[in-house]
Write a protein that holds these residues in place. Structure first.
Motif, PDB file in Angstrom:
ATOM      1  N   SER A 200      11.910   5.681  -5.369  1.00  0.00           N
ATOM      2  CA  SER A 200      11.490   4.714  -6.088  1.00  0.00           C
ATOM      3  C   SER A 200      12.625   3.932  -6.890  1.00  0.00           C
ATOM      4  O   SER A 200      13.414   4.509  -7.395  1.00  0.00           O
ATOM      5  CB  SER A 200      10.799   5.569  -7.185  1.00  0.00           C
ATOM      6  N   PRO A 201      12.261   2.484  -7.004  1.00  0.00           N
ATOM      7  CA  PRO A 201      13.308   1.794  -7.596  1.00  0.00           C
ATOM      8  C   PRO A 201      13.456   2.181  -9.034  1.00  0.00           C
ATOM      9  O   PRO A 201      14.507   2.119  -9.817  1.00  0.00           O
ATOM     10  CB  PRO A 201      12.924   0.259  -7.559  1.00  0.00           C
ATOM     11  N   LEU A 202      12.285   2.935  -9.676  1.00  0.00           N
ATOM     12  CA  LEU A 202      12.571   2.992 -11.087  1.00  0.00           C
ATOM     13  C   LEU A 202      12.959   4.891 -11.288  1.00  0.00           C
ATOM     14  O   LEU A 202      12.538   5.386 -12.151  1.00  0.00           O
ATOM     15  CB  LEU A 202      11.161   3.094 -11.990  1.00  0.00           C
ATOM     16  N   GLY A 203      13.228   5.366 -10.115  1.00  0.00           N
ATOM     17  CA  GLY A 203      13.329   6.877  -9.899  1.00  0.00           C
ATOM     18  C   GLY A 203      14.036   7.487 -11.202  1.00  0.00           C
ATOM     19  O   GLY A 203      13.878   8.310 -11.695  1.00  0.00           O
ATOM     20  N   THR A 428     -13.019  -4.112  -1.081  1.00  0.00           N
ATOM     21  CA  THR A 428     -14.191  -5.019  -1.037  1.00  0.00           C
ATOM     22  C   THR A 428     -14.460  -5.486  -2.595  1.00  0.00           C
ATOM     23  O   THR A 428     -15.267  -6.290  -2.730  1.00  0.00           O
ATOM     24  CB  THR A 428     -15.063  -4.451  -0.415  1.00  0.00           C
ATOM     25  N   CYS A 429     -13.833  -5.129  -3.498  1.00  0.00           N
ATOM     26  CA  CYS A 429     -14.452  -5.610  -4.863  1.00  0.00           C
ATOM     27  C   CYS A 429     -13.128  -5.494  -5.577  1.00  0.00           C
ATOM     28  O   CYS A 429     -12.316  -6.612  -5.387  1.00  0.00           O
ATOM     29  CB  CYS A 429     -15.393  -4.344  -5.570  1.00  0.00           C
ATOM     30  N   ASP A 430     -12.731  -4.759  -6.716  1.00  0.00           N
ATOM     31  CA  ASP A 430     -11.552  -4.854  -7.529  1.00  0.00           C
ATOM     32  C   ASP A 430     -10.336  -4.324  -7.060  1.00  0.00           C
ATOM     33  O   ASP A 430     -10.221  -3.382  -6.018  1.00  0.00           O
ATOM     34  CB  ASP A 430     -11.963  -4.133  -8.988  1.00  0.00           C
ATOM     35  N   PRO A 431      -9.292  -4.879  -7.408  1.00  0.00           N
ATOM     36  CA  PRO A 431      -7.984  -4.420  -6.973  1.00  0.00           C
ATOM     37  C   PRO A 431      -7.421  -3.294  -7.510  1.00  0.00           C
ATOM     38  O   PRO A 431      -7.662  -2.864  -8.846  1.00  0.00           O
ATOM     39  CB  PRO A 431      -6.951  -5.769  -7.408  1.00  0.00           C
ATOM     40  N   ARG A 432      -6.820  -2.492  -6.565  1.00  0.00           N
ATOM     41  CA  ARG A 432      -6.376  -0.965  -7.042  1.00  0.00           C
ATOM     42  C   ARG A 432      -5.060  -0.851  -7.075  1.00  0.00           C
ATOM     43  O   ARG A 432      -4.220  -1.646  -6.416  1.00  0.00           O
ATOM     44  CB  ARG A 432      -7.031   0.129  -5.987  1.00  0.00           C
ATOM     45  N   LEU A 433      -4.692   0.070  -7.965  1.00  0.00           N
ATOM     46  CA  LEU A 433      -3.173   0.430  -7.920  1.00  0.00           C
ATOM     47  C   LEU A 433      -2.886   1.129  -6.658  1.00  0.00           C
ATOM     48  O   LEU A 433      -3.780   1.996  -6.204  1.00  0.00           O
ATOM     49  CB  LEU A 433      -2.818   1.546  -9.318  1.00  0.00           C
ATOM     50  N   ASN A 434      -1.876   1.043  -6.061  1.00  0.00           N
ATOM     51  CA  ASN A 434      -1.542   1.713  -4.926  1.00  0.00           C
ATOM     52  C   ASN A 434      -0.732   3.025  -5.352  1.00  0.00           C
ATOM     53  O   ASN A 434      -0.620   3.466  -6.380  1.00  0.00           O
ATOM     54  CB  ASN A 434      -0.796   0.927  -3.886  1.00  0.00           C
ATOM     55  N   ARG A 435      -0.326   3.894  -4.217  1.00  0.00           N
ATOM     56  CA  ARG A 435       0.062   5.187  -4.596  1.00  0.00           C
ATOM     57  C   ARG A 435       1.427   5.062  -5.457  1.00  0.00           C
ATOM     58  O   ARG A 435       1.426   5.678  -6.546  1.00  0.00           O
ATOM     59  CB  ARG A 435       0.348   5.811  -3.318  1.00  0.00           C
ATOM     60  N   HIS A 436       2.210   4.059  -5.096  1.00  0.00           N
ATOM     61  CA  HIS A 436       3.507   3.953  -5.893  1.00  0.00           C
ATOM     62  C   HIS A 436       3.181   3.550  -7.330  1.00  0.00           C
ATOM     63  O   HIS A 436       3.588   4.128  -8.171  1.00  0.00           O
ATOM     64  CB  HIS A 436       4.425   2.742  -5.312  1.00  0.00           C
ATOM     65  N   GLN A 437       2.171   2.578  -7.493  1.00  0.00           N
ATOM     66  CA  GLN A 437       1.960   2.081  -9.016  1.00  0.00           C
ATOM     67  C   GLN A 437       1.326   3.150  -9.709  1.00  0.00           C
ATOM     68  O   GLN A 437       1.408   3.428 -10.875  1.00  0.00           O
ATOM     69  CB  GLN A 437       1.087   1.012  -8.888  1.00  0.00           C
ATOM     70  N   SER A 438       0.346   3.918  -8.767  1.00  0.00           N
ATOM     71  CA  SER A 438      -0.373   5.130  -9.649  1.00  0.00           C
ATOM     72  C   SER A 438       0.594   6.045 -10.336  1.00  0.00           C
ATOM     73  O   SER A 438       0.548   6.679 -11.266  1.00  0.00           O
ATOM     74  CB  SER A 438      -1.382   5.644  -8.660  1.00  0.00           C
ATOM     75  N   LEU A 439       1.679   6.331  -9.444  1.00  0.00           N
ATOM     76  CA  LEU A 439       2.623   7.354  -9.822  1.00  0.00           C
ATOM     77  C   LEU A 439       3.563   6.680 -10.789  1.00  0.00           C
ATOM     78  O   LEU A 439       3.940   7.420 -11.822  1.00  0.00           O
ATOM     79  CB  LEU A 439       3.454   7.975  -8.552  1.00  0.00           C
ATOM     80  N   ASP A 440       3.810   5.587 -10.560  1.00  0.00           N
ATOM     81  CA  ASP A 440       4.670   4.913 -11.766  1.00  0.00           C
ATOM     82  C   ASP A 440       3.827   5.004 -12.943  1.00  0.00           C
ATOM     83  O   ASP A 440       4.367   5.280 -14.198  1.00  0.00           O
ATOM     84  CB  ASP A 440       4.975   3.351 -11.390  1.00  0.00           C
ATOM     85  N   LEU A 441       2.294   4.772 -12.984  1.00  0.00           N
ATOM     86  CA  LEU A 441       1.651   4.918 -14.248  1.00  0.00           C
ATOM     87  C   LEU A 441       1.831   6.196 -14.918  1.00  0.00           C
ATOM     88  O   LEU A 441       1.888   6.420 -15.941  1.00  0.00           O
ATOM     89  CB  LEU A 441       0.264   4.428 -13.897  1.00  0.00           C
ATOM     90  N   ALA A 442       1.596   7.169 -13.944  1.00  0.00           N
ATOM     91  CA  ALA A 442       1.593   8.349 -14.382  1.00  0.00           C
ATOM     92  C   ALA A 442       3.013   8.793 -15.286  1.00  0.00           C
ATOM     93  O   ALA A 442       2.924   9.410 -16.371  1.00  0.00           O
ATOM     94  CB  ALA A 442       1.213   9.583 -13.313  1.00  0.00           C
ATOM     95  N   PHE A 443       4.058   8.473 -14.913  1.00  0.00           N
ATOM     96  CA  PHE A 443       5.286   8.719 -15.130  1.00  0.00           C
ATOM     97  C   PHE A 443       5.356   8.163 -16.555  1.00  0.00           C
ATOM     98  O   PHE A 443       6.112   8.648 -17.574  1.00  0.00           O
ATOM     99  CB  PHE A 443       6.650   8.495 -14.242  1.00  0.00           C
ATOM    100  N   LEU A 444       4.997   6.865 -16.461  1.00  0.00           N
ATOM    101  CA  LEU A 444       5.286   5.919 -18.049  1.00  0.00           C
ATOM    102  C   LEU A 444       4.089   6.545 -18.831  1.00  0.00           C
ATOM    103  O   LEU A 444       4.451   6.581 -20.216  1.00  0.00           O
ATOM    104  CB  LEU A 444       4.816   4.344 -17.614  1.00  0.00           C
ATOM    105  N   VAL A 445       2.956   6.658 -18.629  1.00  0.00           N
ATOM    106  CA  VAL A 445       1.832   7.225 -19.425  1.00  0.00           C
ATOM    107  C   VAL A 445       2.421   8.677 -20.174  1.00  0.00           C
ATOM    108  O   VAL A 445       1.925   9.012 -21.072  1.00  0.00           O
ATOM    109  CB  VAL A 445       0.513   7.297 -18.692  1.00  0.00           C
ATOM    110  N   ALA A 446       3.133   9.410 -19.306  1.00  0.00           N
ATOM    111  CA  ALA A 446       3.464  10.851 -19.612  1.00  0.00           C
ATOM    112  C   ALA A 446       4.451  10.756 -20.840  1.00  0.00           C
ATOM    113  O   ALA A 446       4.349  11.574 -21.752  1.00  0.00           O
ATOM    114  CB  ALA A 446       4.683  11.511 -18.596  1.00  0.00           C
TER     115      ALA A 446
END
Ligand code: PEP
Ligand code: CO
Length: 467
Positions: A200-203, A428-446
């Motif tokens: 990850s670039p933010l690793g 088919t409907c709303d845009p989702r966070l992908n795997r990287h973005q989801s893990l980025d989110l978890a580390f930042l919400v931490a």
């Protein structure tokens, strides 16, 4: 033993449920076909047992008390076409990886709930859509009509409700097998997180937290101890309880308690567009004993929130009611406090969860519906700020995500740009966070959660003072 509900609870006709106006229901073209389908569903086995719904309710009571954190996530809209074993597995792994990070930071258990095994119907803001001069009924989710933009595919077909049942059942089977095979182990999830950090670039930003998790896991291995929160058991499923024909037909009564419950999933929520106090959804949800959620947008008044509590949780059952706020990053800091304050003042205990997706949707220059990672993060930040300020518990996050490398939301460590959206846009409907973005989110919400934990320790210390 489950018994079917009396007919009165199963009376549905297009546009109303037990005499209440039902928003966002399809107009099924053939009432006889619908009746055949609901009759079939009414005699089908429950998809989830009541005991598991009650278990989730107890866990959510912990969230409402400030003793647990909820991670709820998955697709905006699941689709039919056989269970994609890899995609569901990747989604579960992503949620488990996120929960390991959040558990460590929160120092309290993380309750894991998928938007999964039932998320097949969508409320829409417009009944039709126009493409190159052709106007057709809008796609309402695979449970109702087809995604392809043709007149035939957009006709609602009640037989799709049977496929919804079958797809939910198949997905649940796979989730259960996945969990039973021990895939929820924290150590394994942490190894995957390590691999993510390396690529990850933010690793570098995440190394400190990952090192601390290493030490905790090492300590667990050496001593057999289980630090607070590190409990890998339990995975639950949830969806928006939108289609009352489907939900009513799958409503069962638990003969031992007399309670009715929706047997289509452990937790159901009412969407922002269907939560009218006198509407059919609130009436239906008041009959079922499952843990339930209600989405609250920025126009929600404190009075509405209090009335929803009175309607949906008159007995103030711990864990029964979760408010899922989706204010948008620009409004969360002003729209959320009056609601939280009004609810707290009544002494009612609800779980407060942040959905940072639905108030932050934008249109890309290419016309794709998208969301900026930074906006999503900023709404979560605002949600935590509000709760910290008021001394209430930021109880969790509700995220549209996938375990795959899609390009639907922009930003995050991979710096997905508008120009990348066309590359792999699969929702088919709303845009989702992908795997990287989801893990980025978890580390930042931490980081936010670490502060919550420190505040909790501070307040329990001062509560313990004998002066
Ligand atoms: C959703 O969760 O996909 C959704 C439509 O949300 P809301 O009801 O908050 O708009
Ligand atoms: Co959505």
């Amino acid at each position: 033993m489950d018994t079917l509900l009396p007919d009165a609870l199963r009376t549905v006709s297009s546009g109303s449920w037990n005499g209440r106006p039902a928003a966002q229901q399809p107009t099924w073209p053939d009432p006889i076909a619908l009746e055949n389908v609901t009759g079939h569903l009414a005699s089908s086995p429950p998809l989830v047992p009541w005991s598991e719904c009650a278990q989730l309710r107890d866990r959510l009571a912990g969230v409402a008390r400030g003793e647990a954190f909820l991670l709820q996530g998955g697709d905006c809209a699941e689709t039919f076409g056989g269970v994609n074993v890899d995609a569901v597995g990747d989604k579960l792994n992503t949620l488990l990886q996120m929960s390991t990070i959040l558990t460590y930071a929160a120092a309290i258990p993380v309750v894991k709930v998928g938007r999964l095994a039932g998320q097949y119907a969508k409320p829409r803001s417009k009944p039709t859509e126009t493409c190159e001069g052709v106007t057709l009924p809008v796609y309402r989710g695979d449970a109702v009509n087809g995604f392809p933009f043709t007149p035939e595919s957009r006709i609602p077909d009640p037989k799709r409700l049977l496929r919804m049942y079958q797809s939910s059942s198949d997905t649940l089977d796979w989730v259960r097998a996945f969990i039973a095979d021990g895939n929820t182990d924290f150590r394994q999830a942490h190894e995957w997180n390590r691999a993510f950090i390396e690529g990850s670039p933010l690793g570098e930003q995440y190394e400190g937290l990952a090192d601390r998790i290493d030490h905790t896991l090492e300590f667990m291995r050496a001593t057999g101890a289980r630090p607070q929160g590190f409990d890998s058991s339990g995975f639950f499923v949830s969806h928006e309880g939108l289609l009352l024909d489907y939900e009513s037909a799958l409503t069962r009564r638990d003969a031992s308690t007399g309670h009715a419950y929706a047997s289509s999933g452990h937790m159901l929520w009412i969407g922002e567009r269907t939560r009218e106090l006198d509407g059919a959804h609130v009436a239906y949800f008041s009959h079922i004993a499952n843990p339930i959620g209600v989405k609250l947008g920025p126009a929600t008044t404190a009075d509405t929130a209090l009335r929803l509590i009175d309607r949906l949780d008159p007995d103030r059952i711990p864990g029964r009611l979760t408010f899922i706020t989706r204010m948008g990053k620009d409004k969360v800091r002003e729209s959320l406090p009056p609601l939280v304050e009004a609810v707290a003042a009544t002494g009612a205990r609800v779980a407060w969860i942040c959905d940072p997706m639905h108030g932050n949707t934008i249109e890309a220059p290419s016309g794709h519906k998208t969301r900026r990672f930074d906006d999503v993060l900023d709404e979560v930040r605002g949600f935590f700020e509000v709760h910290h300020e008021l001394g209430t518990h930021p109880g969790g996050i509700h995220v549209e995500l996938t375990g795959n490398d899609v390009t639907e939301c922009v930003g995050g460590g991979q710096e997905i740009g508008f120009a990348d959206l066309a590359f792999r846009y699969e929702s088919t409907c709303d845009p989702r966070l992908n795997r990287h973005q989801s893990l980025d989110l978890a580390f930042l919400v931490a980081d936010f959660l670490t502060e919550t934990a420190a505040r909790r320790r501070g307040s329990s210390k001062s509560a313990g003072c004998a002066d």
